[in-house]
Design a protein around this motif. Structure first.
Motif, mmCIF file in Angstrom:
data_model
loop_
_atom_site.group_PDB
_atom_site.id
_atom_site.type_symbol
_atom_site.label_atom_id
_atom_site.label_comp_id
_atom_site.label_asym_id
_atom_site.label_seq_id
_atom_site.Cartn_x
_atom_site.Cartn_y
_atom_site.Cartn_z
ATOM 1 N N UNK A 40 4.975 8.737 -9.358
ATOM 2 C CA UNK A 40 6.193 8.346 -8.651
ATOM 3 C C UNK A 40 5.883 7.395 -7.498
ATOM 4 N N UNK A 41 4.802 7.696 -6.768
ATOM 5 C CA UNK A 41 4.379 6.807 -5.679
ATOM 6 C C UNK A 41 4.012 5.434 -6.217
ATOM 7 N N UNK A 42 3.316 5.425 -7.337
ATOM 8 C CA UNK A 42 2.905 4.156 -7.954
ATOM 9 C C UNK A 42 4.128 3.326 -8.337
ATOM 10 N N UNK A 43 5.110 3.968 -8.941
ATOM 11 C CA UNK A 43 6.331 3.271 -9.338
ATOM 12 C C UNK A 43 7.130 2.817 -8.108
ATOM 13 N N UNK A 44 7.108 3.633 -7.067
ATOM 14 C CA UNK A 44 7.803 3.261 -5.836
ATOM 15 C C UNK A 44 7.208 1.979 -5.247
ATOM 16 N N UNK A 45 5.863 1.877 -5.255
ATOM 17 C CA UNK A 45 5.213 0.661 -4.766
ATOM 18 C C UNK A 45 5.548 -0.528 -5.657
ATOM 19 N N UNK A 95 -1.755 -15.939 -11.915
ATOM 20 C CA UNK A 95 -2.188 -15.386 -13.196
ATOM 21 C C UNK A 95 -1.677 -13.955 -13.382
ATOM 22 N N UNK A 96 -1.546 -13.239 -12.270
ATOM 23 C CA UNK A 96 -0.967 -11.886 -12.282
ATOM 24 C C UNK A 96 -0.186 -11.701 -10.990
ATOM 25 N N UNK A 97 1.029 -11.213 -11.106
ATOM 26 C CA UNK A 97 1.880 -11.008 -9.943
ATOM 27 C C UNK A 97 2.277 -9.533 -9.857
ATOM 28 N N UNK A 98 2.084 -8.933 -8.687
ATOM 29 C CA UNK A 98 2.479 -7.542 -8.404
ATOM 30 C C UNK A 98 1.723 -6.530 -9.273
ATOM 31 N N UNK A 99 0.443 -6.783 -9.533
ATOM 32 C CA UNK A 99 -0.350 -5.781 -10.249
ATOM 33 C C UNK A 99 -0.591 -4.566 -9.371
ATOM 34 N N UNK A 100 -0.464 -3.367 -9.931
ATOM 35 C CA UNK A 100 -0.698 -2.133 -9.175
ATOM 36 C C UNK A 100 -2.064 -1.566 -9.576
ATOM 37 N N UNK A 101 -2.949 -1.456 -8.588
ATOM 38 C CA UNK A 101 -4.305 -0.959 -8.810
ATOM 39 C C UNK A 101 -4.490 0.329 -8.014
ATOM 40 N N UNK A 102 -5.131 1.310 -8.641
ATOM 41 C CA UNK A 102 -5.270 2.630 -8.023
ATOM 42 C C UNK A 102 -6.685 2.849 -7.528
ATOM 43 N N UNK A 103 -6.793 3.290 -6.266
ATOM 44 C CA UNK A 103 -8.060 3.604 -5.619
ATOM 45 C C UNK A 103 -7.999 5.047 -5.129
ATOM 46 N N UNK A 104 -9.111 5.611 -4.672
ATOM 47 C CA UNK A 104 -9.112 7.044 -4.363
ATOM 48 C C UNK A 104 -8.053 7.493 -3.349
ATOM 49 N N UNK A 105 -7.819 6.689 -2.290
ATOM 50 C CA UNK A 105 -6.855 7.102 -1.267
ATOM 51 C C UNK A 105 -5.469 6.475 -1.441
ATOM 52 N N UNK A 106 -5.426 5.286 -2.047
ATOM 53 C CA UNK A 106 -4.169 4.522 -2.063
ATOM 54 C C UNK A 106 -3.968 3.798 -3.395
ATOM 55 N N UNK A 107 -2.713 3.466 -3.698
ATOM 56 C CA UNK A 107 -2.365 2.448 -4.687
ATOM 57 C C UNK A 107 -2.157 1.139 -3.923
ATOM 58 N N UNK A 108 -2.559 0.012 -4.529
ATOM 59 C CA UNK A 108 -2.404 -1.285 -3.870
ATOM 60 C C UNK A 108 -1.723 -2.262 -4.816
ATOM 61 N N UNK A 109 -0.934 -3.163 -4.238
ATOM 62 C CA UNK A 109 -0.321 -4.235 -4.995
ATOM 63 C C UNK A 109 -1.194 -5.485 -4.858
ATOM 64 N N UNK A 110 -1.715 -5.960 -5.974
ATOM 65 C CA UNK A 110 -2.662 -7.073 -5.982
ATOM 66 C C UNK A 110 -2.176 -8.153 -6.941
ATOM 67 N N UNK A 155 0.843 -1.200 0.000
ATOM 68 C CA UNK A 155 0.000 0.000 0.000
ATOM 69 C C UNK A 155 0.872 1.240 0.000
ATOM 70 N N UNK A 156 0.466 2.249 -0.796
ATOM 71 C CA UNK A 156 1.108 3.564 -0.750
ATOM 72 C C UNK A 156 0.058 4.611 -1.043
ATOM 73 N N UNK A 157 0.191 5.793 -0.438
ATOM 74 C CA UNK A 157 -0.844 6.813 -0.557
ATOM 75 C C UNK A 157 -0.869 7.425 -1.956
ATOM 76 N N UNK A 158 -2.045 7.938 -2.337
ATOM 77 C CA UNK A 158 -2.187 8.697 -3.572
ATOM 78 C C UNK A 158 -1.707 10.124 -3.346
ATOM 79 N N UNK A 159 -1.445 10.817 -4.447
ATOM 80 C CA UNK A 159 -1.025 12.209 -4.379
ATOM 81 C C UNK A 159 -1.797 12.995 -5.430
ATOM 82 N N UNK A 160 -2.255 14.188 -5.060
ATOM 83 C CA UNK A 160 -3.065 14.987 -5.989
ATOM 84 C C UNK A 160 -2.261 15.465 -7.191
ATOM 85 N N UNK A 161 -0.958 15.596 -7.020
ATOM 86 C CA UNK A 161 -0.105 15.983 -8.146
ATOM 87 C C UNK A 161 0.172 14.749 -9.015
#
Length: 406
Positions: A240-245, A278-293, A228-234
């Motif tokens: 960058x947060x998404x890539x960091x996760x 079937x999928x490993x380390x998929x990054x999915x974006x939600x309103x408050x956070x990005x998640x690794x699923x 989990x990593x937080x979203x950013x309005x910018x």
């Protein structure tokens, strides 16, 4: 429709909030009324097996976390403040489902056109001004940090590899209007496994991003979340947060650990060699956070039924850790509240025997009789976990609920 459904003492509403996915069967699904119910006091899985065999119809309901006590011969001594039973299913009187361009109504007792008219004519309920609940944290920060250090020592000794440790926010004498709170929660945090679930005086207001398990034909999938990593309005910083996760070694190691646990669980009920990631380390974006699923799937063996699948896979690995039985003992030792329906699952079984169940996280639980309100959050603890960071992750996961409750 929700106002109409809320008239019933038992109702269940699922909404994927327009998240497009090949794994979603419906946009939304609602069941109201109870022709038959199941809530056994003992031998729960055996009774569930016979109930499903007898009622080849829609079945809706939940599996509470403490069903583990029957599956693994464990015990729980903490107080269940909300009071959801460990297992509850009902055969509904009315089921309404929606796909892209259509809505269908199925009913056992009434005319579908009358049901449609009653929904359309249902007046909206106006929200009333109620006092803000006095939210308290049952495990304060210093206690949390101390517990994480103790858990790291358990890992160092080889008791476990990873453990999902949760804390509770609660309010006593809380007066809320559950339907309006749910609407606000979904407005702030519209997640793909959301649910409004009413069982008489008990409510689950759920904005879950996670699927526990789904069966379609002979194929079964599970989609654990770890990372989990937080979203950013910018936009640039958010990417960058998404890539960091995506490239975080810590989150990848936690994710692959739970994937291995899920693969092991599914291998008990699936054909040899059919269980794959079937999928490993998929990054999915939600309103408050990005998640690794990640997505794990397999082909079921012959003559495996719903109760067999639950026995092999529950509780879900993302909410326990590894090895599963030992970490559940540690969860009981170090957490201060019975999880109840939290980190359990809510879902449905259709007339063909296919089913879909979420993981109950990012949820408000409320007992209208004793006016007790609760929400719990947690994170995966490994030896390399930083207690301060893990506590901040818990606060991040509770952020949407805090906004809803003022």
């Amino acid at each position: 429709m929700l106002c109409w459904a809320n008239q019933y003492s038992i109702c269940c509403f699922f909404d994927n909030n327009a998240y497009s996915s090949k794994h979603h069967s419906y946009e939304w699904l609602v069941a109201v009324g109870a022709v038959k119910t199941l809530s056994p006091a003992e031998h729960k899985l055996d009774v569930l097996k016979y109930f499903c065999a007898e009622h080849k119809d829609w079945l809706f309901g939940h599996i509470g976390y403490d069903l583990k006590n029957e599956i693994e011969a464990l015990t729980s001594t903490h107080t269940n403040y909300i009071g959801f039973p460990d297992l509850f299913f009902f055969q509904p009187e009315i089921v309404i489902q929606s796909n892209a361009n259509s809505v269908s109504i199925a009913t056992l007792t009434k005319d579908s056109s009358e049901i449609y008219s009653s929904i359309v004519e249902m007046p909206l309920q106006k929200a009333t001004h109620l006092p803000q609940p006095d939210i308290q944290l049952r495990t304060v920060k210093w206690q949390y940090i101390d517990t994480v250090e103790k858990l790291r020592n358990h890992i160092l000794r080889g008791d476990c590899y990873e453990i999902n440790y949760c804390i509770e926010f609660f309010a006593e004498d809380a007066a809320i209007e559950p339907l309006h709170v749910y609407e606000q929660l979904i407005k702030i945090s519209p997640n793909p496994f959301s649910c409004f679930y009413k069982l008489r005086d008990k409510y689950l207001l759920c904005a879950s991003p996670e699927r526990y398990i789904k069966k379609t034909g002979n194929t079964i999938i599970s989609q654990p979340i770890k990372g989990t990593i937080k979203r950013n309005t910018a936009t640039e910083e958010d990417e960058n947060n998404r890539q960091q996760l995506l490239h975080s070694e810590k989150d990848r190691s936690e994710n692959v650990m739970v994937v291995d646990l899920v693969r092991n669980d599914l291998s008990k009920i699936c054909k040899d060699g059919s269980v794959v990631a079937d999928e490993l380390f998929g990054i999915y974006s939600f309103p408050q956070v990005h998640q690794m699923i990640s997505t794990v799937k397999g082909e079921l063996k012959d003559d495996i039924d719903f109760a067999d699948i639950i026995k092999a896979t529950f509780p879900m690995g993302s909410m326990t850790g590894a090895p599963k039985k030992r970490v559940m003992e540690l969860i009981e030792q170090y957490e201060h509240t019975k999880r109840g329906i939290f980190s359990g699952a809510v879902g449905y079984i259709d007339p063909d025997g296919d089913f879909d169940f979420n993981v109950v996280i990012r949820s408000i639980m409320y007992n209208e009789t004793n006016n007790y309100l609760s929400y719990q959050v947690g994170s995966a603890i490994t030896f390399y976990s930083n207690a301060e960071d893990e506590f901040e992750e818990c606060l991040l996961k509770a952020k949407a609920i805090e906004k809803v409750l003022g």
